[in-house]
Design an enzyme around this catalytic site. Structure first.
Site, PDB file in Angstrom:
ATOM      1  N   CYS A  58      -6.794   1.065  13.652  1.00  0.00           N
ATOM      2  CA  CYS A  58      -5.966   1.646  12.606  1.00  0.00           C
ATOM      3  C   CYS A  58      -6.881   2.237  11.559  1.00  0.00           C
ATOM      4  O   CYS A  58      -6.501   3.032  10.751  1.00  0.00           O
ATOM      5  CB  CYS A  58      -5.031   0.576  12.074  1.00  0.00           C
ATOM      6  N   SER A 113       0.849  -1.194   0.000  1.00  0.00           N
ATOM      7  CA  SER A 113       0.000   0.000   0.000  1.00  0.00           C
ATOM      8  C   SER A 113       0.882   1.241   0.000  1.00  0.00           C
ATOM      9  O   SER A 113       1.834   1.329   0.786  1.00  0.00           O
ATOM     10  CB  SER A 113      -0.889  -0.004   1.253  1.00  0.00           C
ATOM     11  N   ALA A 114       0.553   2.216  -0.858  1.00  0.00           N
ATOM     12  CA  ALA A 114       1.427   3.383  -1.006  1.00  0.00           C
ATOM     13  C   ALA A 114       1.410   4.311   0.203  1.00  0.00           C
ATOM     14  O   ALA A 114       2.445   4.871   0.579  1.00  0.00           O
ATOM     15  CB  ALA A 114       1.019   4.171  -2.255  1.00  0.00           C
ATOM     16  N   HIS A 115       0.241   4.486   0.833  1.00  0.00           N
ATOM     17  CA  HIS A 115       0.177   5.545   1.844  1.00  0.00           C
ATOM     18  C   HIS A 115       0.893   5.196   3.136  1.00  0.00           C
ATOM     19  O   HIS A 115       1.099   6.054   3.992  1.00  0.00           O
ATOM     20  CB  HIS A 115      -1.276   5.983   2.106  1.00  0.00           C
TER      21      HIS A 115
HETATM   22  N1  PLP Z   1      -2.786  -4.431   5.926  1.00  0.00           N
HETATM   23  C1  PLP Z   1      -2.211  -3.858   6.986  1.00  0.00           C
HETATM   24  C2  PLP Z   1      -1.258  -4.659   7.816  1.00  0.00           C
HETATM   25  C3  PLP Z   1      -2.490  -2.538   7.325  1.00  0.00           C
HETATM   26  O1  PLP Z   1      -1.928  -1.982   8.395  1.00  0.00           O
HETATM   27  C4  PLP Z   1      -3.401  -1.813   6.508  1.00  0.00           C
HETATM   28  C5  PLP Z   1      -3.708  -0.415   6.880  1.00  0.00           C
HETATM   29  O2  PLP Z   1      -4.715  -0.019   7.253  1.00  0.00           O
HETATM   30  C6  PLP Z   1      -3.974  -2.457   5.392  1.00  0.00           C
HETATM   31  C7  PLP Z   1      -3.638  -3.766   5.143  1.00  0.00           C
HETATM   32  C8  PLP Z   1      -4.941  -1.752   4.492  1.00  0.00           C
HETATM   33  O3  PLP Z   1      -4.285  -0.937   3.544  1.00  0.00           O
HETATM   34  P1  PLP Z   1      -5.099   0.252   2.808  1.00  0.00           P
HETATM   35  O4  PLP Z   1      -5.301   1.323   3.829  1.00  0.00           O
HETATM   36  O5  PLP Z   1      -4.183   0.668   1.691  1.00  0.00           O
HETATM   37  O6  PLP Z   1      -6.344  -0.334   2.295  1.00  0.00           O
END
Ligand code: PLP
Length: 372
Positions: free
Chosen positions: A314, A189-191
């Protein structure tokens, strides 16, 4: 309060200037990457340059990268697709909700230090002849605990299973090599690495086929339909390159994180630091302040100018019991008082000293009000 101090990189990292500048330039490029004219070809070049940079971050060829809308979609694509293809999905009990909810899953427990119980994983694999896929994250978002992915992949191979690794939190923070991990599929994931939100990738081993979640259009070699997010891909690529060259500096954050934890434990020997005995990401600290609810801490730290998260939330901003800490065997009172501080590329040393002082002060005030 002066400017707030941001210690919530695992939720989202501030955008790196390299990513922002590249995206701003890309916003002026007109053209659909699928168009054959010059405008289209210019946009296609941006997409393919971004793909190369993201591939380099995890040591794969560009053709192995499928761009998605983020880590959540990459996890869903991997696991929903493989479940639909008839595979059993074995996941560690501490996976991100986007893994736990992607398909019907069977959970494998973790040890008290936060690492998957490999013996339990092996027993689960041996328990059925149905072809399986193991989903094991490279590092946990709440505790930073690094998982034994290569060992799990070796078990997977022995049992003719596939291994999916959610590397969303580990990539760009520690070295993540797709082949070294022995992964068949890997999510990014980029962010989380200083790129924009809304763009991510699923990395596939050659020969691994996952049915598309989003059909229509032949984009991404018919693996994910929809016009590519050109500025997002450009930002992702720039962030990947910057994160890769910043890996050594990122490793240095461990010293500041340790300093924070040492100061916390000096101030309060009964504070719990989750996963401290396991290998962890250099930037993550999950700390329980005894007797002080996480909500109270979050508000107190916010007022004092520090952005941190509760151990659990999160995504939603809500404070609920953490399935991660619970799986590690934490007591209710510990789970209810855990917060996460996560550092990153723009963190400065004095910010950590200031946070340690704020932690001590909040702890003392809470103690004083409890005694009153
Ligand atoms: N997997 C993990 C371990 C994460 O910490 C996150 C973050 O929220 C994600 C997946 C989801 O990524 P995204 O926010 O790009 O959908």
């Amino acid at each position: 309060m002066t400017q707030a101090i941001y210690l919530d990189y695992n939720a989202t990292a501030p955008m790196r200037p390299e990513a922002r500048d590249a995206m701003v330039a890309a916003l002026s490029v007109t053209g659909n990457p699928s168009s054959v004219h010059g405008f289209g070809r210019a946009a296609r070049r941006l997409v393919e340059d971004g793909r190369e940079a993201v591939a380099a971050l995890v040591g794969v060829t560009p053709a192995q990268i499928v761009f998605t809308s983020g880590g959540t979609e990459a996890n869903a694509m991997a696991l929903a697709g493989l479940a639909a293809a008839g595979r059993r999905i074995l996941v560690s009990a501490i996976e991100h909700p986007s893994v736990l909810a992607a398909a019907v899953t069977e959970q494998v427990p973790v040890l008290a230090d936060g690492r998957i119980d490999l013996a339990a994983l092996e027993a689960a694999l041996a328990g059925s002849a149905q072809p399986a896929v193991i989903s094991l994250m490279a590092a946990n978002n709440e505790t930073g605990v690094i998982q034994p992915v290569a060992e799990a992949a070796a078990l997977a191979r022995r049992h003719h299973a596939l291994l999916h690794c959610d590397a969303v939190q580990a990539a760009g923070k520690i070295e993540v090599g797709f082949d070294a991990l022995g992964a068949d599929l890997l999510s990014l994931s980029a962010h989380k690495i200083g790129g924009p939100p809304g763009i991510g990738a699923l990395v596939l081993r050659e020969g691994v086929v996952v049915p598309p979640l989003i059909r229509g259009g032949g984009q991404e070699r018919s693996r994910r339909g929809g016009t590519e997010n050109v500025p997002g891909i450009v930002g992702f690529g720039a962030a990947a390159t910057a994160a890769q060259s910043g890996l050594a500096a990122f490793a240095g954050l461990a010293a500041w994180r340790d300093e924070l934890e040492n100061r916390v434990q000096e101030a309060c020997p009964s504070a719990t630091i989750f996963g401290r005995s396991a290998p962890r990401l250099p930037n993550t600290s999950c700390i329980a302040m005894p007797g002080v609810p996480a909500e109270t801490q979050l508000m107190g730290f916010d007022l004092a100018g520090f952005a941190v998260s509760s151990g659990s939330a999160c995504s939603s901003g809500k404070v609920a019991a953490s399935h991660v800490l619970k799986a590690m065997g934490a007591a209710n009172h510990q789970m209810g008082s855990a917060i996460r501080a996560s550092l990153g590329w723009d963190t400065r040393e004095p910010e950590i000293a200031a946070f340690a002082a704020a932690w001590d002060s909040l702890h003392r005030r809470a103690g004083a009000s409890a005694a009153a």
